[in-house]
Design a protein around this motif. Structure first.
Motif, PDB file in Angstrom:
ATOM      1  N   ASP A   1       1.001  -1.094  -0.015  1.00 53.79           N
ATOM      2  CA  ASP A   1      -0.068   0.073  -0.147  1.00 53.79           C
ATOM      3  C   ASP A   1       0.836   1.363   0.037  1.00 53.79           C
ATOM      4  O   ASP A   1       0.655   2.093  -0.842  1.00 53.79           O
ATOM      5  N   MET A   2       1.893   1.447   0.715  1.00 57.62           N
ATOM      6  CA  MET A   2       2.786   2.476   0.983  1.00 57.62           C
ATOM      7  C   MET A   2       3.629   2.605  -0.422  1.00 57.62           C
ATOM      8  O   MET A   2       3.664   3.795  -0.876  1.00 57.62           O
ATOM      9  N   ALA A   3       3.911   1.580  -0.997  1.00 56.64           N
ATOM     10  CA  ALA A   3       4.547   1.481  -2.357  1.00 56.64           C
ATOM     11  C   ALA A   3       3.705   2.279  -3.346  1.00 56.64           C
ATOM     12  O   ALA A   3       3.924   2.900  -4.374  1.00 56.64           O
ATOM     13  N   ARG A   4       2.406   1.896  -3.539  1.00 56.60           N
ATOM     14  CA  ARG A   4       1.363   2.091  -4.625  1.00 56.60           C
ATOM     15  C   ARG A   4       0.962   3.648  -4.192  1.00 56.60           C
ATOM     16  O   ARG A   4       1.030   4.487  -5.016  1.00 56.60           O
TER      17      ARG A   4
ATOM     18  N   PRO B   1      -1.892  14.396  -3.581  1.00 53.68           N
ATOM     19  CA  PRO B   1      -1.000  13.044  -3.682  1.00 53.68           C
ATOM     20  C   PRO B   1      -1.147  12.194  -4.968  1.00 53.68           C
ATOM     21  O   PRO B   1      -0.331  11.307  -4.917  1.00 53.68           O
ATOM     22  N   VAL B   2      -2.089  12.308  -5.631  1.00 51.70           N
ATOM     23  CA  VAL B   2      -2.546  11.716  -6.696  1.00 51.70           C
ATOM     24  C   VAL B   2      -1.129  11.428  -7.929  1.00 51.70           C
ATOM     25  O   VAL B   2      -1.007  10.348  -8.358  1.00 51.70           O
ATOM     26  N   VAL B   3      -0.356  12.448  -7.687  1.00 50.33           N
ATOM     27  CA  VAL B   3       0.710  12.418  -8.629  1.00 50.33           C
ATOM     28  C   VAL B   3       1.870  11.689  -8.238  1.00 50.33           C
ATOM     29  O   VAL B   3       2.471  11.146  -8.846  1.00 50.33           O
ATOM     30  N   LYS B   4       1.643  10.870  -6.929  1.00 47.67           N
ATOM     31  CA  LYS B   4       2.824  10.117  -6.485  1.00 47.67           C
ATOM     32  C   LYS B   4       2.335   8.779  -6.417  1.00 47.67           C
ATOM     33  O   LYS B   4       3.111   7.603  -6.242  1.00 47.67           O
ATOM     34  N   ILE B   5       0.922   8.468  -6.847  1.00 46.27           N
ATOM     35  CA  ILE B   5       0.528   7.178  -6.981  1.00 46.27           C
ATOM     36  C   ILE B   5       1.026   6.392  -8.153  1.00 46.27           C
ATOM     37  O   ILE B   5       1.047   6.722  -9.114  1.00 46.27           O
TER      38      ILE B   5
END
Length: 530
Positions: free
Chosen positions: A35-38, A523-527
């Motif tokens: 989860d943290m990686a995603r 935060p979506v740009v880091k997903i």
């Protein structure tokens, strides 16, 4: 064939660049690491909370059965005697209805918490699930309103604890006259206690919350049993079938809709588990289970408390006119006939509300930390800093949350009504974040767009529950700005929370165009979409 290979190479490069701590299985489970990686986040906290300890955290933060007794006092302060009469007469059935409706809201958020178990909570979910053209603005708006709302929640918890202490002083010393400045000093003292537990005692916070869960349940029986065993009761017909429209509204139904706001207040907070997600073991499974468990546990305890309290109010005028400021203190004293017994029962409530403040402060600081980490706050490198004090904590965010709560508490010296208007921002701000986040995932479901995998799901009921939740939130949101009494509207009984809310939202919008749109990507740009 060449394009898939290039995409595959890009994903592998992203995976190998992950911080070592994000794939450390000793600090969480394989699901936590995935989860943290995603989500593109670095694991910065120890995952010390498990199911029972985070259940203790959210149950005391929500403090439903405790709020049942306290909300009568809030009604007296906010709306005068008329609103309290309406509140008590419609309390039983409005509480039952609110429990059911709020269960749908929390289920919708638990669904998102399983998909994206992150400390950011609602503003992250909006960033991930909103239409692409609206992601940044809506996420920024939710981040600010939610962050400011939680800060006000910290102040509100300390206010209740402090004024209840003053109420006990009035009960025991007839010559004592409570003053606002004394109450404010007590509020600040409570805030410092909450801060000490969240800093010096941070290492033992999960153990503390587990103990508080026991006190939350044991304290319930310590108060309910004497109320049933001692003293006279009103007839059941009065509790379950008689309604009184004391607010001057056109019908009893209208009065009950206004009265339900006190019940809604007692259900704010189970999403606190989502804001602690990065400190929870096996978060994608544990957090949604805890959110649902909190609503069920506190809903049952709260309903019993409502029925009990209404049965024990045999002298309504005496409860209304109590000099303690809290009708439940008068009811406790009338039932037990003992000041010592009343003090013990009231101290249980005070201790649990201080524990509520501890959980509120932890949630507020994590919300601020996460929003700063995503560049939502000015000077993000300061507020997103993590310091090890036994365990890793967002120390600067904790201290700024303390400072904001202290500043808010000072307003009480000048005007209790003004303080209550600012504190009421918690309800409006939280419902704004609920509405926008659930609305975004509802839109994705209607458009049949793909969603991230989750380990807790509402299945085929997801769409209708989302629709029902949005409708209910809109209804309560609108009702929250209504005045508490239709008769004799004046500046004293006007509901000023609408003005406070408009100022906060306006501030957020202006700040977005002045600052946020230049630095905030969401935060979506880091997903990672792999």
């Amino acid at each position: 064939m060449d394009e898939p290979k290039s995409v595959h190479r890009e994903v592998k490069e992203l995976d190998t660049s992950s911080p070592p701590s994000s794939i450390d299985l000793a600090n969480g489970t394989a699901h936590d690491a995935e989860d943290m990686a995603r989500l593109g986040k670095k694991q910065q906290f120890q995952r010390n909370f498990k199911y029972l300890t985070i259940l203790g955290f959210t149950s005391t933060l929500m403090a439903t059965w405790e709020a049942v007794f306290v909300s009568a006092g809030l009604a007296l302060v906010d709306g005068g005697l008329a609103r309290l009469i309406v509140l008590l007469q419609g309390f039983v059935w409005t509480f039952f209805a609110t429990t059911f409706c709020f269960g749908a809201v929390i289920s919708s958020m638990a669904d998102m918490a399983s998909m994206a178990p992150t400390t950011g909570g609602q503003y992250h979910w909006v960033s991930e699930f909103a239409p692409k053209s609206k992601q940044r603005f809506l996420s920024y708006l939710v981040g600010w309103t939610s962050a400011l709302g939680w800060q006000c929640g910290v102040a509100a918890a300390s206010y209740l604890s402090a004024t209840m202490i003053q109420g006990l002083l009035v009960l025991n010393y007839e010559t004592y006259t409570p003053t606002r400045w004394e109450g404010t000093l007590l509020m600040i003292a409570v805030l410092f206690v909450c801060t000490l537990v969240n800093t010096i005692g941070a290492k033992h916070l999960p153990l503390f919350e587990g103990i508080i869960l026991v006190l939350h349940i044991a304290g319930f029986f310590a108060i309910i049993i004497p109320l049933w065993a001692i003293g006279p009761k009103v007839p059941a017909k009065v509790v379950f079938t008689q309604f009184y429209n004391g607010g001057g509204w056109s019908s009893v139904g209208s009065a009950c809709m206004i009265a339900q706001l006190a019940t809604v207040f007692s259900f704010i907070g189970p999403d606190g588990a989502a804001h602690m997600a990065e400190e929870v073991h096996d978060a994608s499974r544990t957090v949604p289970r805890v959110m649902i468990s909190t609503v069920i546990l506190n809903g049952v305890l709260g309903f019993v408390a409502v029925v009990t309290f209404c049965f024990c109010i045999t002298d309504l005028p005496a409860a209304l006119m109590t000099t303690t400021g809290y009708p439940f203190i008068e009811v406790f004293y009338a039932t037990t006939g003992s000041k010592a017994g009343t003090i013990v029962m009231s101290v249980i409530l005070i201790l649990l509300l201080i524990c509520c403040g501890i959980s509120q402060l932890a949630t507020a600081s994590r919300q601020a930390f996460a929003f700063a980490r995503d560049d939502g706050l000015p000077f993000p490198h300061i507020w997103s800093k993590v310091v090890k004090v036994g365990v890793e904590i967002p120390l600067n965010s904790l201290l700024v949350s303390l400072s904001i709560a202290v500043l808010i508490s000072l307003i009480n010296i000048g005007s209790t009504a003004a303080f209550n208007s600012i504190s009421s921002l918690l309800v409006a701000a939280e419902f704004t974040s609920y509405l926008i986040s659930i609305g975004c995932i509802l839109l994705k479901r209607i458009r049949k767009e793909p969603l991230p995998p989750s380990r807790w799901s509402m299945g085929a009921f997801a769409l209708p529950i989302n629709i029902f939740s949005v409708c209910y939130i809109i209804f309560v949101f609108v009702m929250s700005f209504f005045p508490t009494s239709k008769a004799g509207l004046n500046p004293q009984n006007m509901n000023w929370s609408s003005l406070v809310y408009a100022v906060v939202v306006g501030f957020s919008v202006v700040l977005y165009y002045v600052h946020g749109r230049h630095v905030y990507k969401g935060p979506v740009v880091k997903i990672r979409r792999d």
